[in-house]
Motif scaffolding. Sequence first.
Motif, PDB file in Angstrom:
ATOM      1  N   LEU A  18       0.810  -1.217   0.000  1.00 32.75           N
ATOM      2  CA  LEU A  18       0.000   0.000   0.000  1.00 32.75           C
ATOM      3  C   LEU A  18       0.844   1.268   0.000  1.00 32.75           C
ATOM      4  N   SER A  19       0.544   2.153  -0.924  1.00 37.04           N
ATOM      5  CA  SER A  19       0.987   3.548  -0.887  1.00 37.04           C
ATOM      6  C   SER A  19      -0.249   4.380  -1.174  1.00 37.04           C
ATOM      7  N   PRO A  20      -0.676   5.247  -0.261  1.00 35.65           N
ATOM      8  CA  PRO A  20      -1.871   6.062  -0.534  1.00 35.65           C
ATOM      9  C   PRO A  20      -1.743   6.856  -1.824  1.00 35.65           C
ATOM     10  N   LYS A  21      -0.527   7.365  -2.080  1.00 34.40           N
ATOM     11  CA  LYS A  21      -0.305   8.132  -3.310  1.00 34.40           C
ATOM     12  C   LYS A  21      -0.497   7.256  -4.536  1.00 34.40           C
ATOM     13  N   LYS A  22       0.107   6.086  -4.523  1.00 29.02           N
ATOM     14  CA  LYS A  22      -0.004   5.180  -5.667  1.00 29.02           C
ATOM     15  C   LYS A  22      -1.450   4.762  -5.889  1.00 29.02           C
ATOM     16  N   MET A  23      -2.173   4.476  -4.814  1.00 27.23           N
ATOM     17  CA  MET A  23      -3.569   4.072  -4.950  1.00 27.23           C
ATOM     18  C   MET A  23      -4.388   5.160  -5.645  1.00 27.23           C
ATOM     19  N   VAL A  24      -4.202   6.405  -5.206  1.00 23.44           N
ATOM     20  CA  VAL A  24      -4.944   7.519  -5.803  1.00 23.44           C
ATOM     21  C   VAL A  24      -4.542   7.701  -7.261  1.00 23.44           C
ATOM     22  N   GLN A  25      -3.252   7.598  -7.551  1.00 25.12           N
ATOM     23  CA  GLN A  25      -2.788   7.746  -8.933  1.00 25.12           C
ATOM     24  C   GLN A  25      -3.256   6.586  -9.816  1.00 25.12           C
ATOM     25  N   ASP A  26      -3.334   5.386  -9.265  1.00 19.70           N
ATOM     26  CA  ASP A  26      -3.848   4.250 -10.031  1.00 19.70           C
ATOM     27  C   ASP A  26      -5.320   4.447 -10.371  1.00 19.70           C
ATOM     28  N   ILE A  27      -6.074   4.992  -9.421  1.00 18.07           N
ATOM     29  CA  ILE A  27      -7.490   5.285  -9.696  1.00 18.07           C
ATOM     30  C   ILE A  27      -7.601   6.354 -10.777  1.00 18.07           C
ATOM     31  N   LYS A  28      -6.720   7.352 -10.730  1.00 19.68           N
ATOM     32  CA  LYS A  28      -6.737   8.402 -11.752  1.00 19.68           C
ATOM     33  C   LYS A  28      -6.430   7.820 -13.130  1.00 19.68           C
ATOM     34  N   THR A  29      -5.403   6.983 -13.221  1.00 18.50           N
ATOM     35  CA  THR A  29      -5.045   6.366 -14.501  1.00 18.50           C
ATOM     36  C   THR A  29      -6.204   5.536 -15.039  1.00 18.50           C
ATOM     37  N   TYR A  30      -6.837   4.787 -14.157  1.00 17.93           N
ATOM     38  CA  TYR A  30      -7.993   3.957 -14.539  1.00 17.93           C
ATOM     39  C   TYR A  30      -9.148   4.834 -15.021  1.00 17.93           C
ATOM     40  N   TRP A  31      -9.370   5.922 -14.340  1.00 17.26           N
ATOM     41  CA  TRP A  31     -10.424   6.865 -14.740  1.00 17.26           C
ATOM     42  C   TRP A  31     -10.142   7.440 -16.130  1.00 17.26           C
ATOM     43  N   LEU A  32      -8.914   7.849 -16.364  1.00 20.51           N
ATOM     44  CA  LEU A  32      -8.559   8.407 -17.668  1.00 20.51           C
ATOM     45  C   LEU A  32      -8.689   7.363 -18.783  1.00 20.51           C
ATOM     46  N   GLU A  33      -8.436   6.088 -18.435  1.00 18.76           N
ATOM     47  CA  GLU A  33      -8.598   5.024 -19.431  1.00 18.76           C
ATOM     48  C   GLU A  33     -10.065   4.755 -19.731  1.00 18.76           C
ATOM     49  N   LYS A  34     -10.883   4.774 -18.693  1.00 13.96           N
ATOM     50  CA  LYS A  34     -12.299   4.417 -18.858  1.00 13.96           C
ATOM     51  C   LYS A  34     -13.170   5.570 -19.328  1.00 13.96           C
ATOM     52  N   CYS A  35     -12.807   6.786 -18.943  1.00 14.05           N
ATOM     53  CA  CYS A  35     -13.673   7.929 -19.233  1.00 14.05           C
ATOM     54  C   CYS A  35     -13.554   8.293 -20.714  1.00 14.05           C
ATOM     55  N   PRO A  36     -14.655   8.242 -21.460  1.00 17.59           N
ATOM     56  CA  PRO A  36     -14.585   8.630 -22.871  1.00 17.59           C
ATOM     57  C   PRO A  36     -14.326  10.124 -22.996  1.00 17.59           C
ATOM     58  N   ASP A  37     -13.676  10.513 -24.091  1.00 21.93           N
ATOM     59  CA  ASP A  37     -13.461  11.940 -24.347  1.00 21.93           C
ATOM     60  C   ASP A  37     -14.818  12.567 -24.614  1.00 21.93           C
ATOM     61  N   PRO A  38     -15.346  13.387 -23.706  1.00 19.49           N
ATOM     62  CA  PRO A  38     -16.713  13.889 -23.844  1.00 19.49           C
ATOM     63  C   PRO A  38     -16.916  14.765 -25.074  1.00 19.49           C
ATOM     64  N   LEU A  39     -15.888  15.515 -25.466  1.00 22.23           N
ATOM     65  CA  LEU A  39     -16.041  16.377 -26.641  1.00 22.23           C
ATOM     66  C   LEU A  39     -16.078  15.548 -27.914  1.00 22.23           C
ATOM     67  N   MET A  40     -15.188  14.547 -28.015  1.00 26.99           N
ATOM     68  CA  MET A  40     -15.191  13.683 -29.186  1.00 26.99           C
ATOM     69  C   MET A  40     -16.479  12.879 -29.264  1.00 26.99           C
TER      70      MET A  40
ATOM     71  N   GLU B 246      -9.218  12.458   0.199  1.00 25.19           N
ATOM     72  CA  GLU B 246      -9.835  11.597   1.205  1.00 25.19           C
ATOM     73  C   GLU B 246      -9.590  10.131   0.831  1.00 25.19           C
ATOM     74  N   HIS B 247      -8.505   9.575   1.349  1.00 25.44           N
ATOM     75  CA  HIS B 247      -8.102   8.218   0.980  1.00 25.44           C
ATOM     76  C   HIS B 247      -8.914   7.157   1.720  1.00 25.44           C
ATOM     77  N   VAL B 248      -9.067   7.319   3.040  1.00 28.85           N
ATOM     78  CA  VAL B 248      -9.638   6.261   3.880  1.00 28.85           C
ATOM     79  C   VAL B 248     -11.071   5.909   3.488  1.00 28.85           C
ATOM     80  N   PRO B 249     -11.974   6.882   3.255  1.00 28.09           N
ATOM     81  CA  PRO B 249     -13.333   6.502   2.848  1.00 28.09           C
ATOM     82  C   PRO B 249     -13.370   5.658   1.579  1.00 28.09           C
ATOM     83  N   LYS B 250     -12.467   5.898   0.635  1.00 28.89           N
ATOM     84  CA  LYS B 250     -12.419   5.069  -0.580  1.00 28.89           C
ATOM     85  C   LYS B 250     -12.079   3.624  -0.220  1.00 28.89           C
ATOM     86  N   ILE B 251     -11.110   3.464   0.683  1.00 26.95           N
ATOM     87  CA  ILE B 251     -10.703   2.121   1.093  1.00 26.95           C
ATOM     88  C   ILE B 251     -11.853   1.407   1.792  1.00 26.95           C
ATOM     89  N   ILE B 252     -12.547   2.103   2.678  1.00 31.03           N
ATOM     90  CA  ILE B 252     -13.704   1.506   3.366  1.00 31.03           C
ATOM     91  C   ILE B 252     -14.769   1.106   2.360  1.00 31.03           C
TER      92      ILE B 252
END
Length: 679
Positions: free
Chosen positions: A305-327, A388-394
């Motif tokens: 566990l690294s709180p920073k890595k967890m948050v950044q991994d979620i961000k990377t996943y979000w950027l992969e999954k989120c369609p480009d809204p303008l396109m 807010e890292h902990v609520p995500k983990i819960i």
Amino acid sequence: NIPLPAFEIVLFALTAVALAIMAFGIYRRWLMWKAMGKPEMRLDNMKERVKTVLQEIFLQKKVLKDPYPGIMHALIFFGFFVLIFGAAFDAGQHHVTEPLFGWTFLKGNFYLGFSFLMDLFGLAVLTGVVLALDRRFVAKPDRLGYKGEIDNTPDDVIVLLLIGAIIITGFIAEALRIYVTNPPWEVWSFVGWLLSRTFNGIELDTARTVHQLTWWVHAILGLGFIAYIPYSRLLHIITTPANHFLQSHQPTGYIEPIRDFENAEAFGVGKLEEFTWKQIFDSDACTRCGRCQDGCPAYLTGKPLSPKKMVQDIKTYWLEKCPDPLMEKVSQKLGLVPAPPAQGEEPAEAPAEEATGKALVGEVVDLHELWACTNCMYCMEHCSASIEHVPKIIDMRRYKVLTEADFAPELQLTCRNMENNSNPWGVGAHMRGDWAKELGIKTLAEDPNVEYLFYVGCSGSFDDRGKKISVALAKILQEAGVSFGILGNEEGCCGDSAMRSGNEYLFQSLAQANIDVMNGYGVKKIIAICPHGYNTLKKDYPNFGGNFEVYHHTEIIAKLIADGKIRLSQSLPGTFVYHDSCFLGRYNNVYDQPRQILKAIPGLQLVEMERNLDKSFCCGAGGARMWMEEDIGERINNARTKQAIAVKADTIAVGCPFCLTMMSDGIKDNQKEETMQAW
């Protein structure tokens, strides 16, 4: 040379382009923030939210808590802040007030002071950039990476070099202007004046030409900086203040309960879309500074566990999954993809390939990461972006426990024990009040007319050392004449471990049973021994109708000493070190009272560990880790015990029964039983 009108036109055109590029990037990001996640409104307490932004952004309150990176960031932030206003002043006179109204305000002593401040803050920015480059590429502290690998990106280099280039070209342009005009008062522009001395021997016409070129380079770099903001880590200029504004104003460590089990479509978060948009936005506000990781007990003892890595991994996943809204909008207009269904229509079934991809829980966030967290709150306490890292983990634990019933066997046993006997050990519930039989303490069933309910908790009722603490506190309260009673066999487990393991259903059952009993007796004030029970009764029970004044026993004892109702006359020689419980300290800001009690004991010498107060190191028992095996890396309690050994303490004083167990085990594991003890 560009004639003045053409100069103005080109400058305004370039400015408009830079602003348009920035606006486009921000708008696109805005659509992406809205595209995924459940709605969540955080517009209450507006005055407090504005106050938080002022404190955290304009006073850099959290940033400056860590001296070296704090000063580095403050130099860049405050310097740039002043320079932007200075540039606006200069542009306002040159392009607005002087040509339109013939009014100049940058003159006389005001101009001299203005020039001095601009150079001073420009130098501050440049100093901050040099410090940042040294830290990121020379010193390379672990917090800037993960497991020894620094995660520098091209963007990190570009941003720092861009800022540095803006300042350097500004100083060169200023120096060339001073060299050509040579007015005596420009000594106030001290950086430019000193730099201009190095140009001796250059022809004036050459200097004028170089000045114009340098000025345009400076201007284009500045406009490029503006345009680059939404496409780089500079986006935190927008997202971090916004995240401070939107931070939770619930009590520290508060966990939002599942409000309606009967109608809930899902339990916890198993997919990215089940986070709220604010929880996803958190990841875009992260600056990868690593403050969270710097004190995370799981990370520092070799867990994944690294709180920073967890948050950044979620961000990377979000950027992969989120369609480009303008396109997506353009594609819908061109008929390349189906338009969204009209109101009332059923959405079309998603293509099979859209359902594939990595799982949020188990792949994006590894299960070892998820269960390594002790909920110590170091990450949230020290995050300079209010993430807010902990609520995500819960929330993700809830999904594993309630939806998939997938959690550690030893934790399953603990939950069954809490369900069947209302305590984690599974000891018969009928024995809960046995510790008090010889003390003459009345239960509320015998006498409800008392000032305080002494909520004993599971450890204080069933654990051998915990029972001694209960007896000691009861005798102190009796000696001081405090009016109190207990619930005896009517008391149940507070449910903290159930809640923080993700078993929200069990927690709510335990909490509601306690609340019904307490409200039935008209309880108003509660004294608790265990910080976990103290925190839960104080912050989580109000969600279910349990509104009480809750005190930790150290708060009560410290007040009794201060009021002269307890006198400590017996000397207790020895070197004591106090271990701050996470749920007492970071969660509830109870730091002084335990130390006041220790300092009141004659003969006792109190020392401090390097990690103390709000930077204290967890014992390893929080977040339901008390009931789970620790088989990766070093045991957290052993690491904490070594910190006590380092200050040559012979006694570790604690204010939590969980900490007592963990520190006692740490002393054994470190083979210090003959020279050290935990109280």
